[in-house]
Design an enzyme around this catalytic site. Structure first.
Site, PDB file in Angstrom:
ATOM      1  N   LYS A 183       0.833  -1.218   0.000  1.00 61.42           N
ATOM      2  CA  LYS A 183       0.000   0.000   0.000  1.00 61.42           C
ATOM      3  C   LYS A 183       0.862   1.261   0.000  1.00 61.42           C
ATOM      4  O   LYS A 183       0.645   2.169  -0.809  1.00 61.42           O
ATOM      5  CB  LYS A 183      -0.907   0.006   1.241  1.00 61.42           C
ATOM      6  CG  LYS A 183      -1.669   1.312   1.396  1.00 61.42           C
ATOM      7  CD  LYS A 183      -2.365   1.427   2.739  1.00 61.42           C
ATOM      8  CE  LYS A 183      -1.456   1.638   3.888  1.00 61.42           C
ATOM      9  NZ  LYS A 183      -1.520   2.900   4.604  1.00 61.42           N
ATOM     10  N   ASN A 184       1.828   1.324   0.886  1.00 57.67           N
ATOM     11  CA  ASN A 184       2.553   2.581   1.039  1.00 57.67           C
ATOM     12  C   ASN A 184       3.523   2.850  -0.115  1.00 57.67           C
ATOM     13  O   ASN A 184       3.914   3.992  -0.335  1.00 57.67           O
ATOM     14  CB  ASN A 184       3.243   2.639   2.412  1.00 57.67           C
ATOM     15  CG  ASN A 184       2.211   2.806   3.525  1.00 57.67           C
ATOM     16  OD1 ASN A 184       1.057   3.175   3.269  1.00 57.67           O
ATOM     17  ND2 ASN A 184       2.602   2.515   4.758  1.00 57.67           N
ATOM     18  N   CYS A 200      -4.330   8.096   9.705  1.00 61.87           N
ATOM     19  CA  CYS A 200      -4.624   7.537  11.032  1.00 61.87           C
ATOM     20  C   CYS A 200      -4.154   8.480  12.127  1.00 61.87           C
ATOM     21  O   CYS A 200      -3.106   9.120  12.010  1.00 61.87           O
ATOM     22  CB  CYS A 200      -3.941   6.182  11.193  1.00 61.87           C
ATOM     23  SG  CYS A 200      -4.748   4.882  10.248  1.00 61.87           S
ATOM     24  N   ARG A 230       2.093  14.090  13.584  1.00 59.72           N
ATOM     25  CA  ARG A 230       2.373  13.933  12.157  1.00 59.72           C
ATOM     26  C   ARG A 230       2.569  15.271  11.415  1.00 59.72           C
ATOM     27  O   ARG A 230       1.844  15.590  10.465  1.00 59.72           O
ATOM     28  CB  ARG A 230       1.286  13.078  11.476  1.00 59.72           C
ATOM     29  CG  ARG A 230       1.057  11.755  12.184  1.00 59.72           C
ATOM     30  CD  ARG A 230       0.119  10.828  11.457  1.00 59.72           C
ATOM     31  NE  ARG A 230       0.810  10.085  10.394  1.00 59.72           N
ATOM     32  CZ  ARG A 230       0.215   9.167   9.627  1.00 59.72           C
ATOM     33  NH1 ARG A 230      -1.060   8.895   9.794  1.00 59.72           N
ATOM     34  NH2 ARG A 230       0.894   8.527   8.702  1.00 59.72           N
ATOM     35  N   ASP A 260       4.539   0.085  12.123  1.00 57.67           N
ATOM     36  CA  ASP A 260       3.265  -0.433  11.593  1.00 57.67           C
ATOM     37  C   ASP A 260       3.001  -1.878  12.017  1.00 57.67           C
ATOM     38  O   ASP A 260       1.933  -2.415  11.737  1.00 57.67           O
ATOM     39  CB  ASP A 260       3.247  -0.346  10.055  1.00 57.67           C
ATOM     40  CG  ASP A 260       3.172   1.096   9.566  1.00 57.67           C
ATOM     41  OD1 ASP A 260       2.960   1.996  10.396  1.00 57.67           O
ATOM     42  OD2 ASP A 260       3.338   1.307   8.353  1.00 57.67           O
ATOM     43  N   ARG A 267      -8.807   0.452   4.827  1.00 54.44           N
ATOM     44  CA  ARG A 267      -7.884   1.391   4.182  1.00 54.44           C
ATOM     45  C   ARG A 267      -6.656   0.687   3.648  1.00 54.44           C
ATOM     46  O   ARG A 267      -6.060   1.144   2.677  1.00 54.44           O
ATOM     47  CB  ARG A 267      -7.360   2.399   5.220  1.00 54.44           C
ATOM     48  CG  ARG A 267      -8.335   3.427   5.611  1.00 54.44           C
ATOM     49  CD  ARG A 267      -7.747   4.208   6.744  1.00 54.44           C
ATOM     50  NE  ARG A 267      -7.264   5.436   6.207  1.00 54.44           N
ATOM     51  CZ  ARG A 267      -7.327   6.596   6.851  1.00 54.44           C
ATOM     52  NH1 ARG A 267      -7.780   6.653   8.076  1.00 54.44           N
ATOM     53  NH2 ARG A 267      -6.927   7.678   6.313  1.00 54.44           N
TER      54      ARG A 267
HETATM   55  C1  EPZ Z   1       4.342   6.626   6.562  1.00 55.81           C
HETATM   56  O1  EPZ Z   1       3.720   7.696   7.256  1.00 55.81           O
HETATM   57  C2  EPZ Z   1       3.285   5.580   6.401  1.00 55.81           C
HETATM   58  N1  EPZ Z   1       2.168   6.155   5.657  1.00 55.81           N
HETATM   59  C3  EPZ Z   1       2.833   5.089   7.758  1.00 55.81           C
HETATM   60  O2  EPZ Z   1       1.965   4.005   7.541  1.00 55.81           O
HETATM   61  C4  EPZ Z   1       4.037   4.578   8.553  1.00 55.81           C
HETATM   62  O3  EPZ Z   1       3.618   4.300   9.881  1.00 55.81           O
HETATM   63  C5  EPZ Z   1       5.128   5.632   8.591  1.00 55.81           C
HETATM   64  O4  EPZ Z   1       5.449   6.075   7.244  1.00 55.81           O
HETATM   65  C6  EPZ Z   1       6.418   5.120   9.244  1.00 55.81           C
HETATM   66  O5  EPZ Z   1       6.892   3.999   8.557  1.00 55.81           O
HETATM   67  C7  EPZ Z   1       2.203   6.191   4.328  1.00 55.81           C
HETATM   68  O6  EPZ Z   1       3.152   5.739   3.681  1.00 55.81           O
HETATM   69  C8  EPZ Z   1       1.017   6.751   3.637  1.00 55.81           C
HETATM   70  P1  EPZ Z   1       6.986   9.438   8.491  1.00 55.81           P
HETATM   71  P2  EPZ Z   1       4.405   9.122   7.319  1.00 55.81           P
HETATM   72  O7  EPZ Z   1       7.035  10.699   7.725  1.00 55.81           O
HETATM   73  O8  EPZ Z   1       5.028   9.372   5.979  1.00 55.81           O
HETATM   74  C9  EPZ Z   1       7.986  12.629  11.936  1.00 55.81           C
HETATM   75  C10 EPZ Z   1       0.130   2.626   7.959  1.00 55.81           C
HETATM   76  O9  EPZ Z   1      -0.363   2.060   8.978  1.00 55.81           O
HETATM   77  N2  EPZ Z   1       7.882  13.648  10.889  1.00 55.81           N
HETATM   78  O10 EPZ Z   1       7.986   8.382   8.184  1.00 55.81           O
HETATM   79  O11 EPZ Z   1       3.419  10.072   7.853  1.00 55.81           O
HETATM   80  C11 EPZ Z   1       6.647  11.970  12.246  1.00 55.81           C
HETATM   81  O12 EPZ Z   1       5.883  12.716  13.138  1.00 55.81           O
HETATM   82  C12 EPZ Z   1       0.624   4.051   8.061  1.00 55.81           C
HETATM   83  O13 EPZ Z   1       0.184   2.110   6.845  1.00 55.81           O
HETATM   84  C13 EPZ Z   1       8.218  14.960  11.190  1.00 55.81           C
HETATM   85  O14 EPZ Z   1       8.600  15.288  12.315  1.00 55.81           O
HETATM   86  O15 EPZ Z   1       5.520   8.837   8.401  1.00 55.81           O
HETATM   87  C14 EPZ Z   1       7.098  10.643  12.788  1.00 55.81           C
HETATM   88  O16 EPZ Z   1       7.445  10.763  14.136  1.00 55.81           O
HETATM   89  C15 EPZ Z   1       0.358   4.664   9.378  1.00 55.81           C
HETATM   90  N3  EPZ Z   1       8.124  15.898  10.193  1.00 55.81           N
HETATM   91  C16 EPZ Z   1       8.366  10.327  11.998  1.00 55.81           C
HETATM   92  O17 EPZ Z   1       8.799  11.580  11.456  1.00 55.81           O
HETATM   93  C17 EPZ Z   1       7.743  15.573   8.929  1.00 55.81           C
HETATM   94  O18 EPZ Z   1       7.697  16.469   8.070  1.00 55.81           O
HETATM   95  C18 EPZ Z   1       8.160   9.360  10.844  1.00 55.81           C
HETATM   96  O19 EPZ Z   1       7.059   9.781  10.038  1.00 55.81           O
HETATM   97  C19 EPZ Z   1       7.404  14.244   8.643  1.00 55.81           C
HETATM   98  C20 EPZ Z   1       7.477  13.292   9.641  1.00 55.81           C
END
Ligand code: EPZ
Length: 434
Positions: free
Chosen positions: A22-23, A120, A125, A309, A401
């Protein structure tokens, strides 16, 4: 409202075939907009998030066609007035991945106006690393009335970007914006998840020049234009991991097909450590368990660490394992919302800050449960399958989803689960499975 009704207590046995990731799909579908030629993308999981993103791409004016259930053709060459597109609808606001249209529209048209991302509720985020990357390439951005983010540039120029946190979303988004920028972009402290590599491979198959995806330094040399391509998405690491823990928690024996075992190493090694048995083949893994599992400690980390995840699914398994386990969630601050649901099934878990302390119990008893988010929802289904008696899981919209035909796949493994829409259907199920 649809919900799952589940009778627990079966050992799940048999084979399951894993869908496309998915991702990865979400990044790749958005990337297809970067060319005016047709892209044919195979192994797209047929789940709510991909359907919502495809609908948004179609609403932008692109031609989107399902060739079969898992193969999609996208032709963004027919988009008119791409420089003024506004991407906004109720559905796109609910998913996270709408933000990938920021990167691809900015890259192509130098203008993106997209509803702020939802997704979610697992933490704050923020998207500051996305906007920092866009700014470094020469764009400016603002949040406008109505809750859209507008990013625009006269031109995009490659730059050196250091990510302050390891983020999947921002790494992909910056790649999307930088492939058509002039000159060289370097992303340091990049995320290394398999889906980053998959998006980069897709872009390279369109004629982009990206090197180093899968390491923490990604180098992109901008190209003039991208062309159409045919591409098949990698298998979903998290769907596979979910069925792996399902085998462990139910004392089952499941052959999980269409996977890349290397992507599952963090999960396999934890399952082996707690006493389940994981056998790796070329493109499948078998997980066997006699139900007698031991405790362990887990900390979620960016890839190749243990994936956030998979944290809820593993917690459900550890709560049935002998001894005390500790899980530290280091990625999202609000990912223990399933704990209060599990407590009603008899689990003994206490949460302090980002740590869950789990004291294993002999078994769960069935209960009425509510899915708080996608992965926690899947975890509650695993708990219900392992429990004594009947359970219901409400708010399955979260699960839909990201999991294709979740209940159908579980039924094929011998699990007693059904989607019901009324009291009467639920009673019929209860009578039928006794
Ligand atoms: C992606 O979310 C996935 N979603 C999530 O999958 C997954 O949990 C996550 O990556 C981590 O692997 C999609 O791909 C659509 P991140 P994302 O940016 O991109 C911080 C699922 O269940 N951060 O890697 O939102 C953030 O707060 C979902 O399939 C910032 O601080 O995750 C977090 O602590 C849920 N500033 C960490 O980085 C930013 O600009 C990692 O977030 C971006 C992120």
């Amino acid at each position: 409202m649809e919900k799952y009704v589940i009778k627990g207590g079966q050992r799940l046995e048999g084979e399951v075939t894993i869908a496309g990731a998915k991702n990865a799909a979400l990044g790749i579908l958005a990337a297809a907009v970067l060319t005016d030629e047709e892209c044919i993308i195979e192994n797209v999981p047929y789940v709510q998030d991909t359907r919502v993103l495809l609908a948004a791409i179609e609403n932008m004016g692109a031609r989107v066609k399902y060739i079969d259930r898992h193969t999609v053709s996208i032709n963004a060459g027919v988009i008119e007035d791409g420089e003024h597109l506004v991407v906004d609808d109720d559905n796109i606001r609910k998913i996270r991945a709408g933000y990938y249209l920021l990167g691809s529209l900015l890259g192509k048209y130098k203008y993106a106006n997209v509803a702020l991302p939802g997704g979610c509720d697992i933490g704050a985020r923020p998207i500051d690393q996305h906007t920092k990357g866009f700014e470094a390439l020469g764009a400016n951005w603002e949040i406008v009335k109505g809750g859209n983010i507008v990013v625009q540039a006269d031109s995009l120029t490659g730059n050196h970007i250091y990510m302050d946190v390891v983020t999947v979303g921002a790494t992909i988004n910056i790649m999307l914006a930088a492939v058509l920028a002039s000159g060289k972009t370097t992303i340091e402290n990049a995320a290394k998840e398999p889906h980053i590599v998959d998006v980069a491979n897709f872009l390279n198959s369109m004629g982009a020049n990206i090197k180093g995806a899968g390491t923490d330094v990604i180098r992109i040399r901008g190209v003039e234009r991208l062309k159409g391509t045919e591409y098949s998405i990698i298998p979903d690491q998290i769907e596979a991991g979910t069925f792996m823990t399902m085998a462990a928690a139910t004392g089952g024996n499941i052959l999980i097909k269409n996977v890349i075992p290397k992507h599952l190493e963090a999960i396999s090694s934890k399952l082996n450590e707690i006493g389940a048995h994981v056998i790796e083949y070329d493109d499948s893994v078998r997980v066997m368990s006699d139900g007698r599992l031991k405790s362990t400690h887990i900390k979620t980390l960016p890839y190749p660490g243990f994936p956030t995840d998979m944290q809820p699914q593993m917690a459900v398994t550890l709560a049935l394992s002998k001894g005390t386990s500790v899980i530290t969630e280091s990625i999202f601050e609000n990912r223990f919302k399933y704990v209060s649901e599990l407590a009603r099934m008899g689990a003994r878990i206490s949460v302090e800050g980002n740590t869950a302390i789990i004291t294993g119990v002999e078994g769960y008893t069935g209960a009425g449960l509510v899915a708080p988010d996608l992965r926690a929802g899947a975890a509650l289904v695993i708990a219900a399958l392992s429990a004594d008696g009947f359970s219901t899981v409400e708010d399955i919209k979260y699960i839909l989803r990201g999991y294709e035909d979740f209940d159908g796949k579980i039924r094929a493994l011998g699990g007693a689960i059904e989607v019901v829409d009324s009291e009467r259907e639920e009673q019929k199920f209860r009578l039928r499975v006794g």
